[in-house]
Write a protein that holds these residues in place. Sequence first.
Motif, mmCIF file in Angstrom:
data_model
loop_
_atom_site.group_PDB
_atom_site.id
_atom_site.type_symbol
_atom_site.label_atom_id
_atom_site.label_comp_id
_atom_site.label_asym_id
_atom_site.label_seq_id
_atom_site.Cartn_x
_atom_site.Cartn_y
_atom_site.Cartn_z
ATOM 1 N N ILE A 60 0.842 -1.201 0.000
ATOM 2 C CA ILE A 60 0.000 0.000 0.000
ATOM 3 C C ILE A 60 0.877 1.251 0.000
ATOM 4 N N GLY A 61 1.965 1.243 0.766
ATOM 5 C CA GLY A 61 2.873 2.385 0.801
ATOM 6 C C GLY A 61 3.540 2.630 -0.540
ATOM 7 N N VAL A 62 3.958 1.575 -1.210
ATOM 8 C CA VAL A 62 4.596 1.718 -2.518
ATOM 9 C C VAL A 62 3.606 2.267 -3.539
ATOM 10 N N ILE A 63 2.393 1.758 -3.521
ATOM 11 C CA ILE A 63 1.366 2.240 -4.471
ATOM 12 C C ILE A 63 1.037 3.697 -4.183
ATOM 13 N N THR A 64 0.896 4.052 -2.910
ATOM 14 C CA THR A 64 0.588 5.433 -2.539
ATOM 15 C C THR A 64 1.727 6.371 -2.953
ATOM 16 N N ALA A 65 2.964 5.974 -2.714
ATOM 17 C CA ALA A 65 4.102 6.799 -3.103
ATOM 18 C C ALA A 65 4.161 6.957 -4.624
ATOM 19 N N PHE A 66 3.874 5.894 -5.329
ATOM 20 C CA PHE A 66 3.887 5.958 -6.787
ATOM 21 C C PHE A 66 2.845 6.939 -7.319
ATOM 22 N N ILE A 67 1.661 6.942 -6.698
ATOM 23 C CA ILE A 67 0.581 7.828 -7.151
ATOM 24 C C ILE A 67 0.890 9.286 -6.837
ATOM 25 N N PHE A 68 1.321 9.573 -5.611
ATOM 26 C CA PHE A 68 1.498 10.963 -5.182
ATOM 27 C C PHE A 68 2.841 11.570 -5.567
#
Length: 70
Positions: A60-68
Amino acid sequence: MSKEKETAELRRERLRQEEIKRNTTGNVSDAFNRSDNGNLVDLVGGLSWKVTGGILLVLIGVITAFIFLR
């Protein structure tokens, strides 16, 4: 359900869960090796809930960082 009336499938699952509780470090290795020819349910079943939760948080952290941070 009493132990005398449980089905063979339930007994195998109960014995597998007891083995997981007794031998946690060996089961992590088994879970990763099982992923080569097993499925996701077997992989997660071999890991503890803490490890599974940690993997989910990292994803979830990797996906969130990728998006933002794009």
